[in-house]
Design a protein around this motif. Structure first.
Motif, short mmCIF file in Angstrom:
data_model
loop_
_atom_site.label_atom_id
_atom_site.label_comp_id
_atom_site.label_asym_id
_atom_site.label_seq_id
_atom_site.Cartn_x
_atom_site.Cartn_y
_atom_site.Cartn_z
N SER A 58 0.78 -1.24 0.00
CA SER A 58 0.00 0.00 0.00
C SER A 58 0.81 1.29 0.00
O SER A 58 0.27 2.35 -0.33
CB SER A 58 -0.93 0.02 1.22
OG SER A 58 -0.18 0.00 2.42
N GLU A 59 2.09 1.25 0.36
CA GLU A 59 2.83 2.50 0.55
C GLU A 59 3.98 2.69 -0.44
O GLU A 59 4.83 3.55 -0.24
CB GLU A 59 3.36 2.59 1.98
CG GLU A 59 2.25 2.66 3.02
CD GLU A 59 2.78 2.92 4.42
OE1 GLU A 59 3.96 3.32 4.56
OE2 GLU A 59 2.02 2.69 5.39
N TYR A 60 4.02 1.89 -1.48
CA TYR A 60 5.12 2.02 -2.45
C TYR A 60 4.62 2.73 -3.72
O TYR A 60 4.53 2.14 -4.80
CB TYR A 60 5.73 0.65 -2.74
CG TYR A 60 6.72 0.26 -1.67
CD1 TYR A 60 8.08 0.29 -1.89
CD2 TYR A 60 6.28 -0.09 -0.39
CE1 TYR A 60 8.99 -0.02 -0.89
CE2 TYR A 60 7.18 -0.42 0.61
CZ TYR A 60 8.52 -0.38 0.36
OH TYR A 60 9.43 -0.67 1.36
N ASP A 61 4.30 4.00 -3.52
CA ASP A 61 3.86 4.84 -4.64
C ASP A 61 4.61 6.16 -4.66
O ASP A 61 4.14 7.16 -5.19
CB ASP A 61 2.36 5.08 -4.56
CG ASP A 61 1.95 5.71 -3.22
OD1 ASP A 61 2.83 5.90 -2.35
OD2 ASP A 61 0.74 6.00 -3.06
N PHE A 62 5.83 6.17 -4.07
CA PHE A 62 6.60 7.42 -4.01
C PHE A 62 7.25 7.69 -5.38
O PHE A 62 7.38 6.78 -6.23
CB PHE A 62 7.64 7.34 -2.90
CG PHE A 62 8.48 6.10 -2.87
CD1 PHE A 62 9.67 6.02 -3.58
CD2 PHE A 62 8.08 4.99 -2.13
CE1 PHE A 62 10.45 4.88 -3.55
CE2 PHE A 62 8.86 3.84 -2.10
CZ PHE A 62 10.04 3.78 -2.81
N PRO A 63 7.68 8.92 -5.62
CA PRO A 63 8.12 9.32 -6.97
C PRO A 63 9.21 8.46 -7.59
O PRO A 63 9.12 8.10 -8.77
CB PRO A 63 8.62 10.76 -6.75
CG PRO A 63 7.78 11.26 -5.62
CD PRO A 63 7.58 10.08 -4.71
N LEU A 64 10.26 8.11 -6.84
CA LEU A 64 11.34 7.34 -7.46
C LEU A 64 10.85 6.01 -8.00
O LEU A 64 11.35 5.51 -9.01
CB LEU A 64 12.47 7.11 -6.44
CG LEU A 64 13.38 8.30 -6.13
CD1 LEU A 64 14.47 7.90 -5.15
CD2 LEU A 64 14.01 8.86 -7.40
N LEU A 65 9.86 5.41 -7.33
CA LEU A 65 9.34 4.14 -7.80
C LEU A 65 8.43 4.35 -9.02
O LEU A 65 8.55 3.62 -10.02
CB LEU A 65 8.58 3.44 -6.68
CG LEU A 65 8.25 1.96 -6.97
CD1 LEU A 65 8.43 1.11 -5.72
CD2 LEU A 65 6.81 1.81 -7.49
N THR A 66 7.56 5.31 -8.95
CA THR A 66 6.65 5.54 -10.08
C THR A 66 7.41 6.01 -11.32
O THR A 66 6.96 5.82 -12.45
CB THR A 66 5.57 6.57 -9.71
OG1 THR A 66 6.19 7.80 -9.30
CG2 THR A 66 4.71 6.05 -8.57
N GLN A 67 8.58 6.63 -11.10
CA GLN A 67 9.41 7.10 -12.22
C GLN A 67 10.33 6.01 -12.76
O GLN A 67 11.06 6.23 -13.72
CB GLN A 67 10.25 8.31 -11.78
CG GLN A 67 9.43 9.54 -11.43
CD GLN A 67 10.24 10.59 -10.68
OE1 GLN A 67 11.46 10.49 -10.59
NE2 GLN A 67 9.56 11.59 -10.15
N GLY A 68 10.32 4.86 -12.12
CA GLY A 68 11.14 3.76 -12.60
C GLY A 68 12.57 3.76 -12.08
O GLY A 68 13.39 2.96 -12.54
#
Length: 619
Positions: A297-307
């Motif tokens: 549920s909490e892994y939606d921060f920018p570095l992850l969404t940006q790849g």
């Protein structure tokens, strides 16, 4: 993030989805063939890899070299000597800088291959073991690793080093040089594991430490023979290791595909929350997520969404180990097993697990959960029963009949469990008087719960605090109001080394090859010896006898039976209130960090990260 420092620190990863047999297929190896120099040694049978193997099966020999990896650690450090009791040592010194005679493969339950030693030889009955050093082995200053260094290291660690070294050393009757590059250890007693333990001690440079009080902590960078050098140290904040370009062992088959980073940096943070924020900001490159609920549920921060960050799950096939709140039986109120069972009844695991983890991870129901070493449910049978029956009168209820944890429920208070707890406490002489639990002398049921403000290897400080907070609300229904003390890492280590607590957070990693370290964890000497891992203060001759049976076992079947019997004794002892474990390691990391496709038996375990990882060229 820290991961089981030695057996004491790695003091815990979570277990696996499907267990394999402990020893796989054990070769019917003639005993006489053991009395010959060999490239490796296994607890039973032969090592899986033959002489002349090209590389470890979980390493990528084509992995590129270079780059820097930044890792996070909780707390701080004030020492660079992980081999002594005093001080809080920086993580990585004992892993990256110093080597041992043999090296463990994390793709086999218990097999060692030569590292500093080119060969190992042992008697058919393993009453002695002999190692021969590689002639090319060198310390980082260019001086050769000698038998004199080996013998000095073993004697020093065994006499004034950390207590974890004392047990095995006390079983050595004689250490002698048998050749220019050979040393032999002869043992006082029958113990198959000793031949292997003698291959796993750190080898230090005698000339660096001779004439000093080795038992004292210190910040002097050790001269080791390993692949890395201590480069920069900011005590309590940062330590950086750089790859030694002249490392003597870089071309050994056992090292092919390992030690790929030019630089490994560990930054220290106040707690796990600060570490995670640093990871999300890109200040560190790797994070072990311990909560299945957060992972989802909490892994939606920018570095992850940006790849820039990816999520990986690494399965493993190892025991869960034990984790939860441990009761210190040195405190008189916890000496009665009925009191300890009452504390377990009051802990509503189902509600706590659902509240904090979404109920996604299973509970630890055995010290060796999820492995073939775990005790079977129900009454003891077969070989396990035969081992326990001579001690039947000494065993606590549940050891022979079968022990299981209470189910609890998904509501804040498990009223049935609380009623069972009150009944047990009454039987033990404790009743609620004027709203407080007291004994017949009017003494209150008072104790202290000790917590580390930096958290632990497997739980963040905030999560352990939440678990304790929920538990405290339940205990109020029994008239119990413990004191909760939160300390920094250094103070916590000092207090736990001296067993100065009533209850505290407890984690012990257990492997598929338990052995002499079990005496460090559960042996009676640890009741008074500072720095042991016997935090519960148990002194149980039955447990020690089962450990002896493990060490004397001549077959996997006998070994497994002894471990399962020990597991029953430990669970029936009711020393720990177990929580949940994860069947996989959840790893978030920078996209350019890579690891081999072939996952080792132990999964994400010491020897995996950062050893077999590498940096792919950044796009």
């Amino acid at each position: 993030m820290r991961i089981f420092k030695i057996l004491n620190k790695y003091a815990t990863r979570c277990a696996f989805a499907v267990a394999l047999p402990l020893f796989g297929s054990v070769a019917a190896m003639p005993l006489a063939s053991l009395a010959e120099p060999a490239h490796g040694i296994a607890m039973y049978g032969e090592p899986a890899l033959p002489a002349g193997f090209s590389n470890l099966p979980y390493a990528n020999p084509e992995a590129p070299k270079g780059g820097t990896i930044r890792l996070a650690e909780p707390g701080g450090f004030d020492s660079l000597k992980p081999w002594v009791l005093k001080g809080n040592s920086a993580w990585g010194v004992g892993v990256h800088v110093v080597e041992s005679l043999m090296m463990r493969s994390i793709d086999e339950p218990f097999t060692l291959y030569g590292l500093l030693a080119e060969s190992v030889e042992t008697a058919p009955d393993r009453s002695w073991v002999e190692f021969t050093l590689r002639p090319e082995a060198r310390f980082s200053d260019g001086s050769p690793v000698t038998i004199e260094d080996v013998m000095w290291s073993y004697k020093t660690l065994g006499t004034v080093g950390h207590p974890r070294y004392l047990g095995a050393w006390s079983k050595v009757s004689r250490m002698e040089q048998t050749g220019e590059r050979s040393v032999r250890f002869t043992f006082k007693e029958q113990d198959r594991e000793l031949a292997m333990l003698m291959g796993m001690r750190p080898i230090l440079k005698k000339a660096q430490w001779e004439g000093q009080d080795f038992a004292q902590s210190g910040l002097t960078p050790p001269i080791g023979s390993g692949p890395y050098l201590v480069d920069q140290v900011d005590p309590g904040r940062t330590i950086t290791f750089k790859r030694d370009p002249d490392y003597w062992g870089k071309d050994l088959p056992i090292n092919r595909g390992l030690n790929n980073f030019d630089e490994i940096r560990y930054d220290y943070f106040g707690d796990a929350n600060a570490m995670f924020e640093a990871f999300k900001a890109g200040e560190v490159n790797f994070w072990r997520e311990l909560s299945a609920q957060k992972w989802d549920s909490e892994y939606d921060f920018p570095l992850l969404t940006q790849g820039e960050v990816v999520k990986s799950e690494i399965p493993n096939q190892r025991p869960s180990g034990i984790m939860g709140l441990v009761m210190n039986t040195r405190n008189p109120i916890f000496r009665d097993w009925r009191v300890r069972q009452a504390m377990i009844e009051a802990f509503n695991f189902q509600f706590i697990n659902k509240t904090l983890n979404g109920g996604l991870d299973p509970r630890i129901t055995s010290y060796f959960s999820n492995s073939t070493l775990a005790m079977h449910s129900g009454p003891a049978e077969g070989d396990v029963r035969e081992l326990l029956e001579p001690h039947a009168r000494k065993l606590l209820p549940g050891a022979m009949e079968g022990y299981s944890l209470p189910d609890g429920n998904d509501r804040p208070f498990d009223r049935q469990g609380l009623r069972r707890a009150l009944k047990l406490l009454e039987q033990a002489g404790w009743t609620v008087q004027d709203g407080a639990l007291k004994n017949s002398d009017g003494q209150g049921f008072d104790f202290e719960i000790l917590l580390n403000q930096s958290g632990s290897a497997m739980r963040s400080a905030s999560e352990t605090q939440q678990i304790v907070d929920i538990y405290l609300e339940s205990l109020k229904n029994l008239g119990i109001t413990p004191r909760v003390t939160v300390l920094d890492s250094a103070q916590f280590v000092q207090r736990t080394n001296n067993y100065d607590f009533g209850m505290t957070w407890y984690e012990r990693a257990l492997s598929l090859s338990p052995g002499n370290e079990q005496l460090l964890y559960w042996g009676g000497d640890g009741v008074t010896l500072p720095g042991s891992r016997n935090w519960m203060g148990m002194k149980d001759p039955v447990a020690e006898d089962m450990i002896a049976k493990m060490l004397e076992a001549r077959s996997p079947q006998d070994f497994n039976a002894a471990v399962r019997a020990l597991d029953r004794v430990l669970m029936a002892g009711r020393y720990v209130i177990p929580v949940s474990f994860s069947p996989v390691s959840r790893l978030a990391h920078s996209t350019w960090l890579k690891y081999p496709d072939n996952t080792p038996l132990y999964g994400d375990w010491p020897g995996f990260m950062p050893e077999v990882w590498w940096q792919e060229a950044k796009k």
